[in-house]
Scaffold this motif. Structure first.
Motif, PDB file in Angstrom:
ATOM      1  N   LEU A 158      -2.617  -6.479  -9.486  1.00  0.00           N
ATOM      2  CA  LEU A 158      -2.077  -5.115  -9.571  1.00  0.00           C
ATOM      3  C   LEU A 158      -3.162  -4.061  -9.745  1.00  0.00           C
ATOM      4  CD1 LEU A 158       0.964  -5.855 -11.916  1.00  0.00           C
ATOM      5  CD2 LEU A 158       1.121  -5.102  -9.537  1.00  0.00           C
TER       6      LEU A 158
ATOM      7  N   PRO B 287       6.315   4.977  -4.121  1.00  0.00           N
ATOM      8  CA  PRO B 287       5.369   4.957  -5.246  1.00  0.00           C
ATOM      9  C   PRO B 287       5.981   5.460  -6.546  1.00  0.00           C
ATOM     10  CG  PRO B 287       4.751   6.613  -3.612  1.00  0.00           C
ATOM     11  CD  PRO B 287       5.829   5.796  -3.004  1.00  0.00           C
TER      12      PRO B 287
ATOM     13  N   SER C  48      -5.225   3.390  -5.341  1.00  0.00           N
ATOM     14  CA  SER C  48      -4.162   3.727  -4.390  1.00  0.00           C
ATOM     15  C   SER C  48      -4.301   5.164  -3.893  1.00  0.00           C
ATOM     16  CB  SER C  48      -2.798   3.536  -5.057  1.00  0.00           C
ATOM     17  OG  SER C  48      -1.757   3.990  -4.214  1.00  0.00           O
TER      18      SER C  48
ATOM     19  N   THR D 279       8.305   2.617  -7.921  1.00  0.00           N
ATOM     20  CA  THR D 279       7.497   1.470  -8.348  1.00  0.00           C
ATOM     21  C   THR D 279       6.697   1.801  -9.597  1.00  0.00           C
ATOM     22  OG1 THR D 279       7.317   0.776  -6.026  1.00  0.00           O
ATOM     23  CG2 THR D 279       5.777  -0.211  -7.599  1.00  0.00           C
TER      24      THR D 279
ATOM     25  N   MET E 156       0.668   6.253  -8.428  1.00  0.00           N
ATOM     26  CA  MET E 156       0.383   4.851  -8.729  1.00  0.00           C
ATOM     27  C   MET E 156      -0.859   4.730  -9.608  1.00  0.00           C
ATOM     28  SD  MET E 156       2.711   2.856  -7.633  1.00  0.00           S
ATOM     29  CE  MET E 156       1.864   1.291  -7.827  1.00  0.00           C
ATOM     30  N   ARG E 157      -1.858   5.558  -9.352  1.00  0.00           N
ATOM     31  CA  ARG E 157      -3.062   5.535 -10.201  1.00  0.00           C
ATOM     32  C   ARG E 157      -2.705   5.965 -11.623  1.00  0.00           C
ATOM     33  NH1 ARG E 157      -5.056   8.592  -5.822  1.00  0.00           N
ATOM     34  NH2 ARG E 157      -5.640  10.362  -7.167  1.00  0.00           N
TER      35      ARG E 157
ATOM     36  N   ARG F   1      -5.592  -3.266  -8.174  1.00  0.00           N
ATOM     37  CA  ARG F   1      -6.011  -2.585  -6.950  1.00  0.00           C
ATOM     38  C   ARG F   1      -5.329  -1.234  -6.779  1.00  0.00           C
ATOM     39  NH1 ARG F   1      -2.235  -3.235  -2.746  1.00  0.00           N
ATOM     40  NH2 ARG F   1      -3.838  -2.717  -1.195  1.00  0.00           N
ATOM     41  N   HIS F   2      -4.191  -1.048  -7.439  1.00  0.00           N
ATOM     42  CA  HIS F   2      -3.483   0.221  -7.310  1.00  0.00           C
ATOM     43  C   HIS F   2      -4.173   1.361  -8.058  1.00  0.00           C
ATOM     44  CE1 HIS F   2      -0.228  -1.211  -4.904  1.00  0.00           C
ATOM     45  NE2 HIS F   2       0.145  -2.126  -5.791  1.00  0.00           N
TER      46      HIS F   2
ATOM     47  N   SER G 191       0.860  -1.179   0.000  1.00  0.00           N
ATOM     48  CA  SER G 191       0.000   0.000   0.000  1.00  0.00           C
ATOM     49  C   SER G 191       0.894   1.225   0.000  1.00  0.00           C
ATOM     50  CB  SER G 191      -0.908   0.003   1.234  1.00  0.00           C
ATOM     51  OG  SER G 191      -1.797  -1.099   1.207  1.00  0.00           O
TER      52      SER G 191
END
Length: 404
Positions: free
Chosen positions: A320, A295, A326, A298, A331-332, A322-323, A285
């Protein structure tokens, strides 16, 4: 009998015991050169001469005194070790291919080389900046009245002539060695893994240096060695840990780690490596408030991997995705970018099954939903994604008009 594990422990606790009073620190340059020449002659003739205790003691003196020596002498000493190691590998390969010879007799010499590389390279890397600062003359910069040096922290590649090139040669030789059946050289798996672990730790250390990470040839040699470790010596979980730690701490390694995963996936059957790294990322998270680098690093990794190895990402998109929710907007944004690249990949497949078409449709739905994201940077990224998707070879006649 030389025990690599015990010697590495003694190196962590302090300086290992050396049975000679000789030192390269402060010794006359003529004596230092003559000593290195004598050692070089012995290792060039036979790599196993490293097992001679008097020779090995002098070699340990070199490793210990790397930081105090003239850079040119350090370069000669490193070249000597790499050449001796290369000769030893040739002897190992010859023995393994000749029936009736015992390959375990080479284990001690290989362990001694590994120990010297661990000591010398680690000492050199950790003291390079200090050595450079001490030797460099302060230079004035235009507009810098203090007269301090403008070079900043220097890498060991800048201090010692040819250092990076010799490390490149070293990893080329290590890769060649690891492609041999090393299970026949060591009597036990722990002993073999201790030897291999030395070079994997040095590889990790080297990647921390941006000067090495940006060198294409060096990166290829390093990554190929890591992939052979993964393929032949159960290096999966250690390599997963290395990659995730690099993504957490080193911004310059984001895209390089994607290249490593792609190389393992495409050429070394490293499907599980990609799966494990992506599962680890999916389980995290990210917070845009308390975690700045995590973030960002990544996100860059995921976007680059979606360009290099989209098939690997598709396997884990169910986790993945689910991000997209985020807390970290970066990340979105990255997931929107990833989805765009996956759409292009799926559309380029020759066989367009119903599953593929449905998947593309679902991704179009997600992209359209992202236009309602709360953060303006995510909405701007979605516009970019729409632009490169619509500019690609696939026309998407049913969905394209709505995006345009």
């Amino acid at each position: 009998m030389f025990n690599l594990h015990e010697q590495l422990l003694s190196l962590q606790e302090g300086e290992p015991k050396i049975h000679t009073t000789f030192t390269f620190d402060g010794v006359d340059s003529t004596i230092a050169k003559r000593t290195l020449n004598e050692l070089t002659d012995k290792l060039v003739v036979n790599g196993e001469n490293i097992n001679n205790e008097a020779t090995f003691d002098k070699l340990m003196c070199f490793a210990r005194d790397v930081a105090a020596m003239d850079p040119k002498l350090v370069a000669r000493g490193l070249d000597m070790l790499v050449t001796g190691f290369e000769n030893q590998i040739k002897q190992v390969a010859s023995t393994l291919s000749t029936p009736g010879y015992d390959p375990t007799r080479h284990a001690e010499a290989l362990d001694r080389y590994a120990f010297l590389f661990q000591w010398a390279v680690e000492r050199g890397e950790s003291t390079a900046s200090q050595s450079r600062t001490a030797q460099a003359k302060p230079r004035k910069r235009r507009g810098n009245a203090s007269g301090t040096s403008s070079s900043g922290a220097s890498t060991v590649a800048e201090v010692v002539p040819g250092w990076k090139g010799k490390l490149l040669d070293l990893y080329v030789h290590v890769q060649q060695l690891m492609q041999l059946p090393l299970g026949r050289v060591w009597n036990s798996v722990p002993e073999r893994d201790t030897f291999i672990g030395v070079f994997m730790r040095l590889a990790h250390k080297a990647m921390e240096n941006p000067a090495y990470a940006k060198d294409g040839d060096f990166q290829t040699a390093l990554f190929s060695t890591l992939c052979v470790w993964l393929q032949n010596y159960n290096g999966l979980y250690s390599l997963v840990t290395m990659i995730t730690q690099n993504l957490q701490h080193y911004e310059h390694l984001c895209e390089a780690m994607a290249q490593l995963v792609q190389l393992a996936y495409d050429e070394y059957g490293g499907t599980q490596l990609a799966d494990e790294v992506l599962r680890d990322i999916a389980a995290k998270s990210f917070s845009s408030v308390h975690d700045k680098s995590g973030p960002k690093n990544t996100a860059r990794f995921l976007v680059r991997l979606s360009q290099l190895a989209p098939k690997a990402l598709l396997r884990q998109m169910g986790l993945l995705i689910r991000h997209l929710d985020s807390e970290a907007h970066i990340m979105r944004s990255a997931m929107s970018d990833v989805i765009g690249h996956l759409m292009l990949y799926l559309a380029a497949q020759e066989e367009q099954t119903e599953i593929t078409k449905n998947q593309i449709g679902e991704y179009f739905d997600i992209i359209e939903q992202r236009f309602q994201d709360a953060h303006y940077l995510v909405r701007a990224k979605v516009l970019q994604v729409c632009q490169f998707v619509c500019s690609g070879p696939a026309k998407f006649p049913k969905r394209r008009p709505k995006l345009v």
